[in-house]
Design an enzyme around this catalytic site. Structure first.
Site, PDB file in Angstrom:
ATOM      1  CB  CYS A 139      18.999  24.850 -18.830  1.00  0.00           C
ATOM      2  SG  CYS A 139      18.174  23.268 -18.463  1.00  0.00           S
ATOM      3  CB  CYS A 141      20.592  19.766 -17.574  1.00  0.00           C
ATOM      4  SG  CYS A 141      20.951  20.581 -19.123  1.00  0.00           S
ATOM      5  CB  CYS A 149      16.108  20.599 -17.183  1.00  0.00           C
ATOM      6  SG  CYS A 149      17.059  19.851 -18.534  1.00  0.00           S
ATOM      7  CE  LYS A 215      16.062  20.895 -24.861  1.00  0.00           C
ATOM      8  NZ  LYS A 215      16.921  21.570 -23.879  1.00  0.00           N
ATOM      9  NE  ARG A 225      20.671  15.194 -23.210  1.00  0.00           N
ATOM     10  CZ  ARG A 225      19.503  14.616 -23.271  1.00  0.00           C
ATOM     11  NH1 ARG A 225      19.404  13.299 -23.062  1.00  0.00           N
ATOM     12  NH2 ARG A 225      18.418  15.314 -23.530  1.00  0.00           N
ATOM     13  NE  ARG A 237      18.131  16.740 -20.693  1.00  0.00           N
ATOM     14  CZ  ARG A 237      18.970  16.592 -19.667  1.00  0.00           C
ATOM     15  NH1 ARG A 237      18.508  16.275 -18.478  1.00  0.00           N
ATOM     16  NH2 ARG A 237      20.263  16.752 -19.828  1.00  0.00           N
ATOM     17  CD  GLU A 253       5.221  23.232 -24.352  1.00  0.00           C
ATOM     18  OE1 GLU A 253       5.461  24.400 -23.980  1.00  0.00           O
ATOM     19  OE2 GLU A 253       5.220  22.273 -23.569  1.00  0.00           O
ATOM     20  CE  LYS A 268      18.193  21.771 -28.080  1.00  0.00           C
ATOM     21  NZ  LYS A 268      18.481  22.104 -26.724  1.00  0.00           N
ATOM     22  CB  SER A 294      25.410  18.297 -30.182  1.00  0.00           C
ATOM     23  OG  SER A 294      24.396  17.525 -29.572  1.00  0.00           O
TER      24      SER A 294
HETATM   25  C1  PBG Z   1      19.977  22.314 -21.886  1.00  0.00           C
HETATM   26  C2  PBG Z   1      20.219  22.171 -23.336  1.00  0.00           C
HETATM   27  C3  PBG Z   1      20.511  21.012 -24.077  1.00  0.00           C
HETATM   28  C4  PBG Z   1      20.769  21.418 -25.375  1.00  0.00           C
HETATM   29  C5  PBG Z   1      20.606  22.786 -25.399  1.00  0.00           C
HETATM   30  N1  PBG Z   1      20.253  23.229 -24.145  1.00  0.00           N
HETATM   31  C6  PBG Z   1      20.664  19.620 -23.626  1.00  0.00           C
HETATM   32  C7  PBG Z   1      19.488  18.781 -23.399  1.00  0.00           C
HETATM   33  O1  PBG Z   1      18.342  19.191 -23.466  1.00  0.00           O
HETATM   34  O2  PBG Z   1      19.765  17.635 -23.064  1.00  0.00           O
HETATM   35  C8  PBG Z   1      21.177  20.533 -26.519  1.00  0.00           C
HETATM   36  C9  PBG Z   1      21.932  21.228 -27.596  1.00  0.00           C
HETATM   37  C10 PBG Z   1      22.611  20.324 -28.567  1.00  0.00           C
HETATM   38  O3  PBG Z   1      22.427  19.090 -28.597  1.00  0.00           O
HETATM   39  O4  PBG Z   1      23.382  20.865 -29.366  1.00  0.00           O
HETATM   40  N2  PBG Z   1      18.778  21.825 -21.417  1.00  0.00           N
END
Ligand code: PBG
Length: 346
Positions: A139, A141, A149, A215, A225, A237, A253, A268, A294
Site C-alpha cells: 500500500c 498510505c 492509499c 477490508k 494510523r 477512506r 470482493e 479485516k 490495531s
Molecule cells: C494500509 C493498512 C492499514 C492497516 C493495514 N494496512 C491502515 C488503513 O487502512 O488505514 C490497518 C491495520 C491495523 O489497524 O492494525 N492501508
C-alpha cells in the site's frame, strides 16, 4: 379412571420420562476436568498460524514504543531482523512489514524504492534464512504526504488506475527484496490482477498474493494510523474501503480477488467480521486469513493495563474465536505473546 384423568396421568408420566431423558444428556460431563476439556477442545491456536505485524522505521538500534499499542514498537531494520529471529524461534508462522519512511510525497515513491525502509528490512531478514514467511503490506498510505492509499486525481479523489500502476511497482520491489507474499491493502479495484501481471512479467511467478479482499472502513484502525503516521490528511477512506454494514459486498470482493488470482483471502477487521470469515471459509477453498487489527489489540491491551480484564485470557479468547470462525491464518500484534503463552497450554 375417567378418560380425562387417564390423559392427565399419561401427561405426568411423559413429563417424568422427558425429564429423565434430559438428565441422561449431561454436557457438563465433558467439562469436568482440565484433561477432559482438552480432549474435546474443538479449536486450537498454533504459533505457526500466526503472523506478527512489524513497523519498520529508519535508524539503527531503535525500538520506539507505540503509545496507542502497549507492548508494540517501531523498529529500525536491524532490530526488526532481530525481532523476526525471536519470533521464528517461538515458532511464529510469519511477519508482515509496514514501513515508516524518512520522507513522503504525493505518489508514495518511497514504497517502491529499492533502498526503501521495508526493502532494507526484508533483505536483512532474508539473509538470516529464518523458517518463517516474510509478508509485505502493499500500500502507499504510509508513504504519501496526503495519507491516502493511492495518488490523487485532479478532483481530489483517489485515482484508481494510477494507484494500480504504483501498487504493481511496489509489489515488484518488495518481491525483489525477498518478500514471499505481497498483501495489497489499498482496496483499489483490480489491484490483485495488476500485481499478479507485474510479478509474473518481472520473473516473480512464485511470489504469492494475500489479498485484503474484504477490508472495511473501520474505526478499529485508529491506533495503526497513529503508529504508522498514516491518517489521511483530508477526508477518509470510505471512497475505497468497504462500508462495515455490507456483508454481501464483502463476498463479491472476495470472489473478484479469487478470479484475479489471489492465493490467500484476508478479512479485516477480524472480530467484527467473524460472520464474513465463516462465510468465506464455507464458500472458497483458498486459505482464509483474518487481521486482528490495531484497535482490537489496543482495546484488550489497554483494559488489561488497567486491570479491567485478564489480558492473556482475553487475547487468547479473541484469537481462538477468529480461528473457530474459520481463519487458518491470523495476523495479530500478540503473535509473540501468544506463542509464548501456548507453551504452557495443553
Ligand atoms: C494500509 C493498512 C492499514 C492497516 C493495514 N494496512 C491502515 C488503513 O487502512 O488505514 C490497518 C491495520 C491495523 O489497524 O492494525 N492501508
Amino acid at each position: 379412571m375417567t378418560p380425562a384423568a387417564e390423559a392427565s396421568t399419561r401427561q405426568t408420566v411423559d413429563a417424568v420420562d422427558d425429564a429423565q431423558v434430559r438428565l441422561r444428556v449431561r454436557p457438563r460431563r465433558l467439562r469436568r476436568t482440565p484433561a477432559l476439556r482438552a480432549l474435546v477442545r474443538e479449536t486450537r491456536v498454533y504459533p505457526a498460524m500466526l503472523v506478527a505485524p512489524l513497523f519498520v522505521r529508519p535508524g539503527s538500534g531503535m525500538r520506539q514504543p507505540i503509545e496507542s499499542m502497549p507492548g508494540q514498537a517501531r523498529l529500525s531494520p536491524d532490530v526488526a531482523a532481530e525481532e523476526a529471529a525471536r519470533l521464528a524461534d517461538l515458532g511464529v508462522g510469519g511477519i508482515i512489514l509496514f514501513g515508516l519512511p524518512e520522507g513522503k510525497d504525493p505518489f508514495g515513491t518511497g514504497a517502491s524504492a529499492d533502498d526503501g525502509i521495508v526493502q532494507d528490512a526484508f533483505r536483512r531478514i532474508r539473509a538470516l534464512q529464518l523458517p518463517l514467511v516474510a509478508i509485505a503490506d502493499t500500500c502507499m498510505c504510509e508513504y504519501t504526504d496526503h495519507g491516502h492509499c493511492g495518488p490523487l486525481a485532479a478532483d481530489g479523489s483517489i485515482d484508481n488506475d494510477a494507484a494500480l500502476r504504483r501498487l504493481a511497482e511496489i509489489a515488484v520491489s518488495q518481491a525483489r527484496a525477498g518478500a514471499d507474499i505481497v498483501a495489497p491493502s489499498a482496496m483499489m479495484d483490480g489491484q490483485v490482477a495488476a500485481i499478479r501481471a507485474a510479478l509474473d512479467a518481472e520473473g516473480f511467478g512464485q511470489t504469492a498474493i494475500m489479498a485484503y479482499a474484504a477490508k472495511h472502513a473501520s474505526a478499529f484502525y485508529g491506533p495503526f494510523r497513529d503508529a504508522a503516521d498514516s491518517a489521511p490528511a483530508f477526508g477518509d477512506r470510505r471512497g475505497y474501503q468497504m462500508d462495515p454494514a455490507n456483508g454481501r459486498e464483502a463476498m463479491r470482493e472476495m470472489a473478484l480477488d479469487v478470479a484475479e488470482g489471489a492465493d490467500i483471502l484476508l478479512v479485516k477487521p477480524a472480530l467484527s467480521g467473524l460472520d464474513l470469515i465463516a462465510a468465506a471459509r464455507a464458500r472458497f477453498d483458498l486459505p482464509i486469513a483474518a487481521y486482528q487489527v490495531s484497535g482490537e489489540y489496543a482495546m484488550i491491551a489497554a483494559a488489561a493495563e488497567r486491570g479491567w480484564l485478564d489480558g492473556r485470557r482475553a487475547m487468547l479468547e479473541a484469537v481462538t474465536a477468529i480461528v473457530r470462525a474459520g481463519a487458518g491464518i491470523v495476523l495479530t500484534y500478540a503473535a509473540g505473546d501468544i506463542a509464548t503463552w501456548l507453551r504452557d497450554e495443553r
